[in-house]
Write a protein that holds these residues in place. Structure first.
Motif, PDB file in Angstrom:
ATOM      1  N   PRO A 273       0.799  -1.229   0.000  1.00  0.00           N
ATOM      2  CA  PRO A 273       0.000   0.000   0.000  1.00  0.00           C
ATOM      3  C   PRO A 273       0.831   1.278   0.000  1.00  0.00           C
ATOM      4  CG  PRO A 273      -0.959  -1.598   1.497  1.00  0.00           C
ATOM      5  CD  PRO A 273       0.338  -2.178   1.032  1.00  0.00           C
ATOM      6  N   GLU A 274       2.039   1.257   0.598  1.00  0.00           N
ATOM      7  CA  GLU A 274       2.834   2.485   0.619  1.00  0.00           C
ATOM      8  C   GLU A 274       3.482   2.780  -0.720  1.00  0.00           C
ATOM      9  OE1 GLU A 274       5.699  -0.703   2.322  1.00  0.00           O
ATOM     10  OE2 GLU A 274       3.552  -0.246   2.288  1.00  0.00           O
ATOM     11  N   GLY A 275       3.283   1.880  -1.707  1.00  0.00           N
ATOM     12  CA  GLY A 275       3.802   2.126  -3.053  1.00  0.00           C
ATOM     13  C   GLY A 275       5.106   1.424  -3.359  1.00  0.00           C
ATOM     14  N   ARG A 276       5.743   0.792  -2.379  1.00  0.00           N
ATOM     15  CA  ARG A 276       7.008   0.101  -2.613  1.00  0.00           C
ATOM     16  C   ARG A 276       6.760  -1.287  -3.178  1.00  0.00           C
ATOM     17  NH1 ARG A 276      11.076  -0.138   2.158  1.00  0.00           N
ATOM     18  NH2 ARG A 276      12.419  -0.681   0.385  1.00  0.00           N
ATOM     19  N   ARG A 277       7.733  -1.746  -3.956  1.00  0.00           N
ATOM     20  CA  ARG A 277       7.639  -3.118  -4.442  1.00  0.00           C
ATOM     21  C   ARG A 277       7.753  -4.075  -3.264  1.00  0.00           C
ATOM     22  NH1 ARG A 277       7.890  -3.975  -9.754  1.00  0.00           N
ATOM     23  NH2 ARG A 277       8.452  -6.151  -9.371  1.00  0.00           N
ATOM     24  N   SER A 278       6.941  -5.123  -3.290  1.00  0.00           N
ATOM     25  CA  SER A 278       6.919  -6.076  -2.170  1.00  0.00           C
ATOM     26  C   SER A 278       8.293  -6.690  -1.947  1.00  0.00           C
ATOM     27  CB  SER A 278       5.886  -7.175  -2.440  1.00  0.00           C
ATOM     28  OG  SER A 278       4.581  -6.645  -2.446  1.00  0.00           O
ATOM     29  N   GLU A 279       8.998  -6.993  -3.028  1.00  0.00           N
ATOM     30  CA  GLU A 279      10.309  -7.632  -2.896  1.00  0.00           C
ATOM     31  C   GLU A 279      11.286  -6.733  -2.143  1.00  0.00           C
ATOM     32  OE1 GLU A 279      13.602  -9.852  -5.787  1.00  0.00           O
ATOM     33  OE2 GLU A 279      11.861  -8.821  -6.631  1.00  0.00           O
ATOM     34  N   GLU A 280      11.303  -5.434  -2.473  1.00  0.00           N
ATOM     35  CA  GLU A 280      12.217  -4.514  -1.797  1.00  0.00           C
ATOM     36  C   GLU A 280      11.812  -4.306  -0.346  1.00  0.00           C
ATOM     37  OE1 GLU A 280      12.074  -0.991  -4.083  1.00  0.00           O
ATOM     38  OE2 GLU A 280      12.998  -1.871  -5.880  1.00  0.00           O
ATOM     39  N   ALA A 281      10.530  -4.099  -0.112  1.00  0.00           N
ATOM     40  CA  ALA A 281      10.062  -3.865   1.257  1.00  0.00           C
ATOM     41  C   ALA A 281      10.329  -5.076   2.145  1.00  0.00           C
ATOM     42  CB  ALA A 281       8.571  -3.535   1.245  1.00  0.00           C
ATOM     43  N   ALA A 282      10.087  -6.280   1.618  1.00  0.00           N
ATOM     44  CA  ALA A 282      10.334  -7.503   2.399  1.00  0.00           C
ATOM     45  C   ALA A 282      11.817  -7.638   2.717  1.00  0.00           C
ATOM     46  CB  ALA A 282       9.833  -8.718   1.629  1.00  0.00           C
ATOM     47  N   ALA A 283      12.685  -7.353   1.732  1.00  0.00           N
ATOM     48  CA  ALA A 283      14.131  -7.482   1.957  1.00  0.00           C
ATOM     49  C   ALA A 283      14.592  -6.556   3.076  1.00  0.00           C
ATOM     50  CB  ALA A 283      14.884  -7.183   0.664  1.00  0.00           C
ATOM     51  N   ASP A 284      14.066  -5.326   3.135  1.00  0.00           N
ATOM     52  CA  ASP A 284      14.463  -4.394   4.190  1.00  0.00           C
ATOM     53  C   ASP A 284      14.038  -4.892   5.561  1.00  0.00           C
ATOM     54  OD1 ASP A 284      15.569  -2.748   2.328  1.00  0.00           O
ATOM     55  OD2 ASP A 284      13.898  -1.335   2.238  1.00  0.00           O
ATOM     56  N   ARG A 285      12.815  -5.393   5.673  1.00  0.00           N
ATOM     57  CA  ARG A 285      12.334  -5.865   6.978  1.00  0.00           C
ATOM     58  C   ARG A 285      13.091  -7.117   7.418  1.00  0.00           C
ATOM     59  NH1 ARG A 285       7.220  -3.353   4.721  1.00  0.00           N
ATOM     60  NH2 ARG A 285       6.911  -1.610   6.156  1.00  0.00           N
ATOM     61  N   ILE A 286      13.362  -8.024   6.486  1.00  0.00           N
ATOM     62  CA  ILE A 286      14.099  -9.254   6.833  1.00  0.00           C
ATOM     63  C   ILE A 286      15.524  -8.907   7.235  1.00  0.00           C
ATOM     64  CG2 ILE A 286      15.022 -11.393   5.875  1.00  0.00           C
ATOM     65  CD1 ILE A 286      12.474 -11.510   4.121  1.00  0.00           C
ATOM     66  N   ARG A 287      16.141  -7.953   6.532  1.00  0.00           N
ATOM     67  CA  ARG A 287      17.502  -7.534   6.874  1.00  0.00           C
ATOM     68  C   ARG A 287      17.542  -6.965   8.289  1.00  0.00           C
ATOM     69  NH1 ARG A 287      17.950  -3.965   3.380  1.00  0.00           N
ATOM     70  NH2 ARG A 287      18.484  -5.393   1.681  1.00  0.00           N
ATOM     71  N   ALA A 288      16.544  -6.194   8.651  1.00  0.00           N
ATOM     72  CA  ALA A 288      16.490  -5.640  10.007  1.00  0.00           C
ATOM     73  C   ALA A 288      16.395  -6.748  11.045  1.00  0.00           C
ATOM     74  CB  ALA A 288      15.297  -4.686  10.125  1.00  0.00           C
ATOM     75  N   ALA A 289      15.605  -7.784  10.757  1.00  0.00           N
ATOM     76  CA  ALA A 289      15.480  -8.904  11.697  1.00  0.00           C
ATOM     77  C   ALA A 289      16.802  -9.646  11.824  1.00  0.00           C
ATOM     78  CB  ALA A 289      14.369  -9.845  11.237  1.00  0.00           C
ATOM     79  N   VAL A 290      17.494  -9.864  10.701  1.00  0.00           N
ATOM     80  CA  VAL A 290      18.785 -10.563  10.737  1.00  0.00           C
ATOM     81  C   VAL A 290      19.793  -9.782  11.575  1.00  0.00           C
ATOM     82  CG1 VAL A 290      20.739 -11.281   9.320  1.00  0.00           C
ATOM     83  CG2 VAL A 290      18.411 -11.746   8.548  1.00  0.00           C
ATOM     84  N   GLU A 291      19.706  -8.446  11.527  1.00  0.00           N
ATOM     85  CA  GLU A 291      20.642  -7.613  12.279  1.00  0.00           C
ATOM     86  C   GLU A 291      20.263  -7.487  13.752  1.00  0.00           C
ATOM     87  OE1 GLU A 291      20.616  -3.993  10.108  1.00  0.00           O
ATOM     88  OE2 GLU A 291      21.842  -4.774   8.444  1.00  0.00           O
ATOM     89  N   GLY A 292      19.224  -8.180  14.178  1.00  0.00           N
ATOM     90  CA  GLY A 292      18.881  -8.224  15.596  1.00  0.00           C
ATOM     91  C   GLY A 292      17.658  -7.428  15.988  1.00  0.00           C
ATOM     92  N   GLU A 293      17.080  -6.676  15.055  1.00  0.00           N
ATOM     93  CA  GLU A 293      15.860  -5.950  15.381  1.00  0.00           C
ATOM     94  C   GLU A 293      14.664  -6.911  15.391  1.00  0.00           C
ATOM     95  OE1 GLU A 293      15.263  -2.487  12.985  1.00  0.00           O
ATOM     96  OE2 GLU A 293      17.414  -2.081  12.794  1.00  0.00           O
TER      97      GLU A 293
END
Length: 695
Positions: free
Chosen positions: A361-381
């Motif tokens: 809904p925010e206009g971002r591609r799902s693939e890019e948005a998912a990669a950012d959230r997963i990267r944050a989780a991998v980094e400990g968030e």
């Protein structure tokens, strides 16, 4: 004295005798010669055959891979086959006549001489004696010798005849094997794994230190020969032997062992069987290790996994586990399969992007948005966010997702808790609509108060206009009579800059326009009053739908002219009169006309208003069609809901169609819409006809 005759006779007699004797001797000599000749021929044949035999024997000896030799009683070689040339670089003629040993290494010479002297002093058979010789090129040659002493007719020792074989490669192989065996034993003894060799009957042939330590046995205790069943049950051994075949000679298994003192241990064994040429099992080598701690850990882990699985499977939300590097799910619970609409196998072949629309809904591609959230989780968030998933049926599902990294050796793994928030979103939307209703209700209450005040302020001066217009009209008529009398003598005089003969006819028209405008203001104020107050059913009367449409067009004419250059009006004649409230129905028509104007995106697009009598249904129908943008399928069912609008950004309140639908329903009719994006909209009002008896 003998006479001549007698003497002659005697002579002849003696000569005959001599001749006879000579003849006999000649015959005997001839017989001896013949016998001698035969003997010579026989011996010659024997010699020829002997030479041929010796030639064949020499050929055999010359072509043998072994060295054939003969030495006399002093150890001097009297014969040598040619292999000394190949082995040592010595031709046979250099060997014959030399005393053994030939070509020894300097350090081996004393030992070899001592051996030779002993054999010459005490002749005896020699079997498998290894002797190291030095070839002319310096390399060492190891020969294995077998020899036998030979004696003459009187039994006197005359020497040795022997055969020697080059066993250099075999010797090297044996030495290498001995070294390998030594290394193997060293390695085996130093291993932490248990290593044991055993026979099919269970008898142990060998066991290393690790085996003895595990069983509590000391090194001085003889393990070999004892039973293999010490650490494995007899049933396990029998089942193992049944599985080992020449085609599958190896097997692995876990064994529960009873140790000294009654302790229980778990051993992991890898067994390798060895078979003879007939396929018969002759020996088994087993390598084992103590996996008791591992087994206990695995059991504890299994129990923990079962508890985890129970918690996961009974969790209210969908739970998935993602391998970050592959981008695929590696685990999920049953709720996840229900959420995504597929079975576990299909789910684990895909990742989160495969169950998402192209854009969020925010206009971002799902693939890019998912990669950012997963990267944050991998980094400990521990990101928590809303996401739109798409199941296999194509349905969009609003979700709330919580990500957390899961510790995993050599693998980046993230767990996702996915909650379907469709119901929550609907509740939030409904709450927002209710809030908007309250806001709009407050606005409408304020608007009603404002309209009442404005209507009063407008209506008072407008009332003066309506009251004074007849007086002005009458005054103008009186003035006209006087001016007509003055005109012939005064010439073509001017009033308000306009010649009298022109303004004489324009003033009444201007007064009529002022009166019409004032009447229109009066009607608009009345409509505003009708909009802000409820009217009872007793306010109904006979209504002409065409007149309602005409009145509505009067109020909306300016808006229609501004919106389109193509307006079509088709009013059916002789429509039945309807029982109803004309002002309320006019409010409906005005709302539909204004909506049609607002739906147009270009003035070239048309608006068409039609009325007709649907006799089979006994209904009078009004249709307002526009060629505008149309209404989306998901919005169409809600256009008549209170406070629902797709034009809130441009001032829409969501009340127009809601109020119109309520008015139509109060008249026993229905309000319908047909529309599609890009194909325009038709608003249809169907009212029951032939109800004049209710008026």
């Amino acid at each position: 004295m003998l006479d001549l005759a007698t003497a002659l006779a005697l002579f002849l007699l003696g000569a005959g005798t001599v001749y006879a004797i000579a003849a006999r001797r000649l015959a005997a000599s001839r017989r001896r010669m013949a016998a001698l000749t035969s003997e010579v021929e026989r011996r010659t044949d024997l010699e020829n055959r002997l030479r041929a035999s010796e030639g064949r024997l020499k050929g055999i000896l010359d072509h043998m891979n072994d060295w054939v030799w003969e030495a006399d009683e002093n150890g001097v070689f009297t014969y040598s086959s040619p292999h000394t040339l190949e082995w040592l670089g010595l031709p046979p003629e250099e060997v014959v006549g030399r005393k053994a040993p030939i070509a020894p290494f300097e350090e081996d010479l004393p030992e070899e001489r001592q051996l030779l002297e002993g054999l010459l002093a005490n002749p005896r058979p020699v079997v498998g004696v290894l002797i190291r010789l030095q070839a002319r090129d310096g390399r060492g040659v190891t020969i294995e010798t077998n020899a036998s002493p030979f004696f003459d007719e009187e039994g006197v020792f005359r020497g040795y005849r022997g055969v020697s074989r080059d066993v250099t490669e075999r010797k090297l192989a044996e030495e290498a094997l001995q070294e390998n065996e030594a290394r193997y034993r060293t390695i085996v003894e130093d291993q932490t794994e248990m290593i044991v060799r055993w026979l099919p009957n269970g008898t142990r042939l060998f066991a290393n230190d690790a085996y003895r330590r595990t069983l509590g046995e000391t090194r001085d205790r003889e393990v070999a020969g004892s039973t293999w069943y010490r650490t494995s049950s007899e049933d396990r051994t029998k089942s193992l032997l049944a599985k080992l075949t020449p085609e599958q000679p190896a097997a692995t298994g876990l064994c529960r062992a009873l140790l000294p003192g009654g302790a229980v241990a778990w051993h992991s064994w890898t067994d390798r069987a060895f078979f003879d040429s007939d396929g018969k099992l002759v020996e088994v080598q087993s390598v084992g290790r103590d996996v008791t701690l591992q087994k206990q850990t695995e059991d504890a882990l299994r129990e923990s996994e079962e508890r985890y699985r129970t918690l996961v499977e009974n969790a209210a939300e969908a739970i998935v586990v993602l391998d970050v590097d592959s981008g695929r799910f590696v685990d999920c619970n049953e709720n996840a399969t229900r959420l995504y609409g597929c079975d576990r196998e299909v789910l684990l072949r895909n990742g989160p992007v495969d169950f998402s629309p192209p854009f969020q809904p925010e206009g971002r591609r799902s693939e890019e948005a998912a990669a950012d959230r997963i990267r944050a989780a991998v980094e400990g968030e521990k990101p928590v966010f809303e996401w739109i998933h798409q199941n296999t049926a194509g349905d969009l599902i609003p979700c709330e997702i919580r990500l957390v990294r899961i510790p995993s050796a050599g693998q980046r793994v993230v767990r996702g808790s996915v909650t379907d928030i469709t119901a929550r979103k609907k509740a939030e939307a409904e709450l927002e609509r209710q809030r908007q209703k309250l806001v709009e209700a407050d606005k409408m209450a304020a608007l009603g108060t404002l309209i009442s005040g404005v209507a009063h302020e407008v209506n008072n001066p407008n009332h003066y206009i309506l009251l004074n217009l007849p007086i002005l009209g009458e005054a103008w008529r009186d003035a006209t009579r006087l001016l007509d009398e003055l005109a012939p003598g005064a010439g073509d005089f001017r009033l308000a800059g306009t010649p009298y003969h022109e303004i004489k006819d324009e003033i009444p028209e201007l007064l009529d326009e002022v009166r019409d405008g004032a009447e229109r203001i009066k009607r608009i104020v009345g409509e505003l009053h009708n909009f802000t107050r409820s009217q009872s059913a007793s306010a109904i009367g006979p209504v002409s739908l065409n007149e309602v449409v005409d009145a509505s067009l009067t109020l909306t004419g300016s808006a229609i002219r501004k919106a389109t250059e193509s307006f079509d009006l088709e009013l059916a004649p002789d429509l039945p009169v309807l029982p109803g409230n004309a002002h309320r129905l006019e409010q409906v028509v005005i709302n539909l006309l204004l909506n049609a104007c607002q739906a147009l995106t270009a003035r070239s697009q048309a608006i068409r208003v039609t009325t007709y009598h649907d006799r089979p249904a006994a209904e009078v129908v009004l249709e307002v069609y526009d060629e505008g943008r149309g209404i989306a399928a998901e919005d169409l069912p809600h256009v008549r809901d209170p406070f629902y609008t797709t034009k809130r950004d441009t001032g829409g309140t969501g009340l127009g169609l809601a109020v119109s639908a309520r008015i139509v329903e109060e008249h026993g009719g229905r309000l319908e819409h047909e529309s599609a994006p890009g194909r325009g909209t038709t608003a249809r009002v169907a009212l029951p006809a032939d109800r004049t008896e209710d008026i």
